[in-house]
Write an enzyme that holds these catalytic residues in place. Sequence first.
Site, PDB file in Angstrom:
ATOM      1  N   ASP A  35       0.821  -1.228   0.000  1.00 34.27           N
ATOM      2  CA  ASP A  35       0.000   0.000   0.000  1.00 34.27           C
ATOM      3  C   ASP A  35       0.848   1.268   0.000  1.00 34.27           C
ATOM      4  O   ASP A  35       0.449   2.293   0.543  1.00 34.27           O
ATOM      5  CB  ASP A  35      -0.949   0.034   1.226  1.00 34.27           C
ATOM      6  N   LYS A  40       0.314   4.707  -8.410  1.00 35.15           N
ATOM      7  CA  LYS A  40       0.486   6.080  -8.880  1.00 35.15           C
ATOM      8  C   LYS A  40       1.821   6.233  -9.631  1.00 35.15           C
ATOM      9  O   LYS A  40       1.892   6.877 -10.671  1.00 35.15           O
ATOM     10  CB  LYS A  40       0.422   7.057  -7.698  1.00 35.15           C
ATOM     11  N   ASN A  60      -5.053  -9.948  -3.892  1.00 39.53           N
ATOM     12  CA  ASN A  60      -4.782  -9.402  -2.551  1.00 39.53           C
ATOM     13  C   ASN A  60      -4.259  -7.973  -2.672  1.00 39.53           C
ATOM     14  O   ASN A  60      -4.348  -7.178  -1.748  1.00 39.53           O
ATOM     15  CB  ASN A  60      -3.780 -10.274  -1.769  1.00 39.53           C
ATOM     16  N   HIS A  63      -4.221  -1.543  -6.196  1.00 36.38           N
ATOM     17  CA  HIS A  63      -3.507  -0.352  -6.650  1.00 36.38           C
ATOM     18  C   HIS A  63      -4.517   0.719  -7.020  1.00 36.38           C
ATOM     19  O   HIS A  63      -5.360   0.495  -7.878  1.00 36.38           O
ATOM     20  CB  HIS A  63      -2.646  -0.690  -7.879  1.00 36.38           C
ATOM     21  N   THR A 156      -5.842 -11.575   3.430  1.00 33.55           N
ATOM     22  CA  THR A 156      -6.907 -10.805   2.774  1.00 33.55           C
ATOM     23  C   THR A 156      -8.087 -11.711   2.431  1.00 33.55           C
ATOM     24  O   THR A 156      -9.107 -11.231   1.948  1.00 33.55           O
ATOM     25  CB  THR A 156      -6.391 -10.175   1.461  1.00 33.55           C
ATOM     26  N   ARG A 170       1.703 -29.194  -7.410  1.00 31.22           N
ATOM     27  CA  ARG A 170       1.661 -29.599  -8.829  1.00 31.22           C
ATOM     28  C   ARG A 170       0.444 -30.440  -9.187  1.00 31.22           C
ATOM     29  O   ARG A 170      -0.297 -30.093 -10.086  1.00 31.22           O
ATOM     30  CB  ARG A 170       2.961 -30.321  -9.242  1.00 31.22           C
ATOM     31  N   THR A 333      -8.363  -3.330  -0.702  1.00 32.04           N
ATOM     32  CA  THR A 333      -8.902  -4.651  -1.010  1.00 32.04           C
ATOM     33  C   THR A 333      -9.913  -5.094   0.034  1.00 32.04           C
ATOM     34  O   THR A 333     -10.956  -5.635  -0.305  1.00 32.04           O
ATOM     35  CB  THR A 333      -7.736  -5.668  -1.100  1.00 32.04           C
ATOM     36  N   ASP A 366       2.404  14.703   2.475  1.00 35.15           N
ATOM     37  CA  ASP A 366       1.394  15.653   2.964  1.00 35.15           C
ATOM     38  C   ASP A 366       0.726  15.198   4.265  1.00 35.15           C
ATOM     39  O   ASP A 366       0.302  16.016   5.068  1.00 35.15           O
ATOM     40  CB  ASP A 366       0.315  15.869   1.892  1.00 35.15           C
TER      41      ASP A 366
HETATM   42  P1  IMP Z   1      -2.510 -12.810   1.812  1.00 33.08           P
HETATM   43  O1  IMP Z   1      -1.622 -12.227   0.779  1.00 33.08           O
HETATM   44  O2  IMP Z   1      -3.963 -12.541   1.566  1.00 33.08           O
HETATM   45  O3  IMP Z   1      -2.217 -14.259   2.063  1.00 33.08           O
HETATM   46  O4  IMP Z   1      -2.220 -12.069   3.211  1.00 33.08           O
HETATM   47  C1  IMP Z   1      -0.986 -12.229   3.902  1.00 33.08           C
HETATM   48  C2  IMP Z   1      -0.586 -10.949   4.592  1.00 33.08           C
HETATM   49  O5  IMP Z   1      -0.191 -10.001   3.621  1.00 33.08           O
HETATM   50  C3  IMP Z   1      -1.713 -10.278   5.389  1.00 33.08           C
HETATM   51  O6  IMP Z   1      -1.155  -9.630   6.500  1.00 33.08           O
HETATM   52  C4  IMP Z   1      -2.253  -9.251   4.416  1.00 33.08           C
HETATM   53  O7  IMP Z   1      -2.889  -8.181   5.078  1.00 33.08           O
HETATM   54  C5  IMP Z   1      -0.967  -8.815   3.742  1.00 33.08           C
HETATM   55  N1  IMP Z   1      -1.160  -8.282   2.391  1.00 33.08           N
HETATM   56  C6  IMP Z   1      -1.288  -8.981   1.254  1.00 33.08           C
HETATM   57  N2  IMP Z   1      -1.378  -8.155   0.205  1.00 33.08           N
HETATM   58  C7  IMP Z   1      -1.266  -6.921   0.686  1.00 33.08           C
HETATM   59  C8  IMP Z   1      -1.248  -5.622   0.071  1.00 33.08           C
HETATM   60  O8  IMP Z   1      -1.332  -5.446  -1.146  1.00 33.08           O
HETATM   61  N3  IMP Z   1      -1.125  -4.568   0.927  1.00 33.08           N
HETATM   62  C9  IMP Z   1      -0.995  -4.713   2.272  1.00 33.08           C
HETATM   63  N4  IMP Z   1      -0.994  -5.900   2.878  1.00 33.08           N
HETATM   64  C10 IMP Z   1      -1.132  -6.989   2.084  1.00 33.08           C
END
Ligand code: IMP
Length: 465
Positions: A35, A40, A60, A63, A156, A170, A333, A366
């Site tokens: 995040d 951007k 997950n 953007h 997520t 596999r 998300t 900011d």
């Molecule tokens: P997963 O990717 O859904 O298995 O989540 C595993 C960990 O990664 C969790 O703590 C999620 O909150 C974090 N996570 C996964 N993708 C993002 C992202 O794009 N931004 C922030 N945290 C993420």
Amino acid sequence: MASPRPVPLQWELQIMSTAPTTGPHAAVSGLQWGDEGKGKVVDLLTRRYDYIVRYNGGANAGHSVVIGDQRYALHLIPSGILHEGKINVIGNGVVVDPAQLISEMDTLAQRGIDIGDNLRLSTRAHLVLPYHKLQDALMEAAVSASRGEHKAIGTTGRGIGPAYADKMHRSTGLRAGDLLDPERFADKLKHVVALKNAMLGATADLAGAEFEPIDADELTEAYLGYGEVLASHICDTQHLLHTGMADGKKLLFEGANGCMLDIDHGTYPYVTSSNCGAVGIYAGSGVPGGTVGRTVGIMKAYTTRVGAGPFATELDDEVGQRIRDRGNEYGTTTGRPRRCGWLDLAVVKYTAAVNGVTELSLMLLDVLAGFDTLKVCVGYELDGKAVEGFPSSSVEYERVTPVYEQVPGFADEVTDCEDYDHLPGAAKQYVELIEQHVGLPVSIVSVGPARNQTMIREAHAPVSA
Ligand code: IMP
């Protein structure tokens, strides 16, 4: 004659790491826990590149890109889709939920964005199926039930870990290319569903949850339907990229999630299931090592994290809440409130090194306006001693104490600032402190979501790819 020295001296290492790189391709990598605002920066850089490539993660990721008064939230489709004439590639390293992908394509099409040959999906990309999402939720619930809620990862819920696990197993993995052979797809899915029903039933028992077995026929029908919609986009993207490179096309790799969530180099086990950083580019797209010359590391002016896991500079107080409110720190998300804390340069220095970052892009500066003083973590102590390198164990990382430098804050709002020289002195000092501690130039400073709220410091970009 003196024998050759096997290990370079410190000054030699420094020269090697600052030597200009000249590869024509670039990457954008998040240097914290996701995040950071990668969408951007990808959007800003896209005009210079021909192919925009996702190589890791799945839905997950979130953007967001703001163009004029329009905000776009992309999860699977590269941000380059918002530009005409760019080829957007979902590489083999991504795990793709086809229903989510189609819904994203439809939403973009409804908003007037053309989706045709400009979107390509690798035949080798693994599919996320509904049983992956169920497995994700049930595993979290089972771990919480047996070891306590704090031991769950806080995923997520998008089925990312189970989809990557099946890729490695596999015999239970299904790829986008399989959708193009309906008979074989149906046959394999039937066997996988039988296995999953048995596994999920047992996991649900442990979690104390209800479980409704999955119907293989219904699932097959739905997925073959998705296959028909996606067929014209599915291709051998590795070949596409190699052909493009041979024709002089330039590639921009869009990392998803953040390097501290990297499966190998992040705060394991509180990570995601892919190589999020630049280390994942080569495996996740099939281009040769060394292809990328410019790696832009994206960092917020503070730190956030979603889900469980250690976070040394976390502010569980009104300062953290103020950052959350000013930065609108709620997940793209999942909508979850993000954990917020002071900027941690020990993290950024570590991830910049692991990913071969050549310049930094500082986002959301900011958000910090209005604080009297700001604190920046410049290292850690453990049991009264300075920590060297970055702790490889989360258990150890949980115990570190941040070493802070306190710097003056800047009272004035900076969202309208268009020129770096017009930033308040304390804000420039903050940028310089980052450069000094990380040892890399800050070439982009962002003070708001819009394209024009960005200061590009061309002279500070060491590589002009
Ligand atoms: P997963 O990717 O859904 O298995 O989540 C595993 C960990 O990664 C969790 O703590 C999620 O909150 C974090 N996570 C996964 N993708 C993002 C992202 O794009 N931004 C922030 N945290 C993420």
